[in-house]
Design an enzyme around this catalytic site. Structure first.
Site, PDB file in Angstrom:
ATOM      1  N   GLU A  19      -0.348   4.286 -10.589  1.00 46.59           N
ATOM      2  CA  GLU A  19       0.296   5.071 -11.644  1.00 46.59           C
ATOM      3  C   GLU A  19      -0.364   4.775 -12.996  1.00 46.59           C
ATOM      4  OE1 GLU A  19       3.148   6.927 -11.056  1.00 46.59           O
ATOM      5  OE2 GLU A  19       3.254   6.366  -8.940  1.00 46.59           O
ATOM      6  N   ASP A  48       7.529  -3.272  -6.701  1.00 50.65           N
ATOM      7  CA  ASP A  48       7.489  -2.425  -5.512  1.00 50.65           C
ATOM      8  C   ASP A  48       7.548  -3.285  -4.237  1.00 50.65           C
ATOM      9  OD1 ASP A  48       6.665   0.406  -4.335  1.00 50.65           O
ATOM     10  OD2 ASP A  48       5.403  -1.078  -3.352  1.00 50.65           O
ATOM     11  N   LYS A  70      10.684  -3.786  -1.272  1.00 58.28           N
ATOM     12  CA  LYS A  70      10.436  -3.659   0.168  1.00 58.28           C
ATOM     13  C   LYS A  70      10.724  -4.971   0.885  1.00 58.28           C
ATOM     14  CE  LYS A  70       7.025  -0.004  -0.644  1.00 58.28           C
ATOM     15  NZ  LYS A  70       5.590   0.248  -0.960  1.00 58.28           N
TER      16      LYS A  70
END
Lengths: 381, 381
Positions: A172, A183, A187
């Site tokens: 990004e 991120d 997870k």
């Protein structure tokens, strides 16, 4: 029973194409943007989906917390099965959504929220039915793996590769969620919650950022230590509770993860009966992630209506697990847990004795205060 | 619905322990040997299982063709779901058993017949529901991987490592099924049959044996070619039909399979939507394989009652696929498909141009006629 998809972005449109081309009708798609190709299927009014008795499965691919959260809660309360690819939503509302699914007798699935196209969470959940999982570990973020692989293969520096990743669309414009570990932490939290049947929140996951790694680290790690480096999420369960953390990790060259190149992912579970099972594949992308979302839908259409477990209350802490660390810093520090210190130019390259994960993250704050570009990595055994 | 297990050997007893310890009652176990620990559950009379209306799932772990085949056919005809770990049975009677399962409206599962504890066949089948699989490939035999890993890591020769593998119980007294490829060929046939929804028989799978590999091959492959070698099963589907073969294969050092060590397995599928998915784990053993058998049982108990597909008729041939080969031989041969020939001592080390798999296997017969210890390996791109 028919399906509705919420959000016609990258993942939602991928799932739509996969489902429709294999004969699974998607009756409605919710999106506020125009999509002429969807014809009458498109709606911007969620009530049309909620009140449609034919729609038994709602696949959420909007991303973010709102309106995804409100929509998913309403679907569960309306007795519809829910499938989601939204790690932020699942991680944040794990307890609430599982409770609602149980109370309403419906299935909640979110395989595509971690590992992209890899059927990781689904198989992890399947393993917990008749095995005791004591560890989950893996490369769960393609952007950081792309960066590390390019740094190692081509001898380039972090900023240079990050810019290329941004140009290729792998990273990004604001890359923080990838390179600072949020991120992977989400997870890891979701994976650990399933593996250990408990609730790990994203704030329970301690993180070392990848952003401080330099070419000199790669040179030292590969040249002097004969190891390689990957960015990994970890969850472990032992007698003293559950730990969860995200760290750069030094691996032997013959570790499976060492040969995971480009923006691929590999995630593993360790079970008392089955041993180690590892799952490799593309961690993102329209068709990989879209097909994983579609697979969860198809399982439900085929009659897999398993209910959520009632999570147990487990202590989460990183006090119990000890490992050695690699540290590179310019700071004038010398702690008694340092085992070997190699000085090259202005930098110290340090290998520590074994130290608990929590202690290392605490000590790191002191070192960062003196050197805000210090780099920390755990050493895998 | 309750479960019966046929055969209380390594896998059957592993599955029994896993199921019972997680609350899934095994009502009866069929075995002709005494097992006092089983009490009233033990029977040597199959009719007691067949006529028991409470038993809805029969898990076959006897191995071999008879009486396993007779028992499985009777179970399917009696309307019982069948789970099997028996690759010989499934490979030989693939068409008949799937037809019987369809006709009787029951589910036939055999995940543990290939890949041991790895949920490979189950996930492969799941992938076919909404993807086009065009390739399966992998290390499906732990014995040969153990041998190759030890030869490469320790610089030892084939016979020496084979003897160690036999001593450790990884290889049979007669190791032919492992080292001559029949075991991998059956697993390749089953995997390809699922992947391409057709029927590949074991005699459709062309095989190069591993038994002729020598230390000099390892030295040449690793030292001169900078590659490594693994023993792989392959199935591919292209415009010209389906191919299936088992060969030693030269791989780049950074291929995933190159870091699969010891007696582990790794099997991969390649799908148009999902890309490459790879599955790693223990390919044999009481608890890994037993837990995989148990997982299939639990899926059925939980309501996954998918029916067998009606297989399509696909041409099976290895005429369509071309690849380059490595050949080491003492024979005085020089064909026009040879690309590079390196002579060291009495041996020629040959890299071929691309040639079809079927043509190479045909030419190999001529070379074997002159040199019965020649070694052939495909070269992976």
């Amino acid at each position: 029973m028919k399906t509705a998809i919420l959000g016609f972005g990258v993942v939602g449109s991928g799932a739509f194409e996969v489902l429709e081309s294999y004969g699974y009708e998607v009756k409605r798609v919710l999106d506020i943007r125009p999509h002429d190709e969807l014809g009458d299927k498109l709606t911007s009014n969620y009530d049309e989906i909620l009140n449609d008795k034919e729609i038994g499965v709602v696949a959420e691919a909007i991303g973010g917390l709102e309106p995804a959260h409100t929509f998913v809660v309403k679907a569960l309360k309306a007795g519809k099965h829910v499938v989601s690819s939204n790690k932020h939503l699942i991680c944040t509302y794990y307890e609430e959504l599982h409770k609602l699914a149980r109370e309403n007798g419906v299935t909640l699935r979110f395989t595509s929220s971690a590992g992209g196209g890899i059927p990781w969470l689904y198989n992890l959940r399947r393993s917990t039915r008749c095995d005791e999982i004591y560890k989950v570990m893996g490369i769960m973020n393609g952007t950081t793996n792309f960066i590390l692989d390019a740094m190692i293969s081509d001898g380039r520096d972090f900023d240079d590769v990050l810019k290329e990743a941004q140009r290729l669309g792998y990273a990004e414009a604001n890359p923080s969620a990838d390179i600072d570990g949020l991120d992977t932490a989400r997870k890891t939290a979701i994976s650990s919650s399933i593996a250990f049947n408990t609730i790990i929140k994203e704030e329970n996951v301690q993180i070392f950022s990848l952003r401080f790694i330099k070419k000199t680290d790669i040179d030292y790690i590969t040249g002097k230590l004969n190891k390689t480096v990957r960015y990994l999420g970890f969850g472990t369960k032992g007698e003293n509770g559950v730990s969860a953390f995200v760290e750069p990790a030094l691996l032997d060259a013959n570790a499976l993860e060492s040969n995971v190149t480009k923006n691929n992912n590999m995630i593993s579970l360790f079970g008392k009966s089955v041993g180690r099972l590892s799952f490799f594949g593309q961690g993102a992308g329209k068709y990989p992630t879209g097909s994983s979302l579609a697979q969860d839908v198809i399982d439900i259409l085929n009659g897999s209506h398993e209910l959520s477990f009632d999570p147990s209350d487990v202590k989460v802490s990183n006090d119990a697990l000890e490992r050695a660390y690699y540290i590179r810093t310019n700071a004038d520090v010398n702690y008694d847990f340092f085992d070997k210190v190699d000085v090259i130019g202005d930098s110290k390259y340090i290998i520590t004795k074994k130290i608990t994960v929590s202690k290392m993250h605490e000590m790191a704050k002191d070192i960062y205060a003196l050197d805000d570009s210090a780099f920390f990595a755990g050493i895998e055994e």
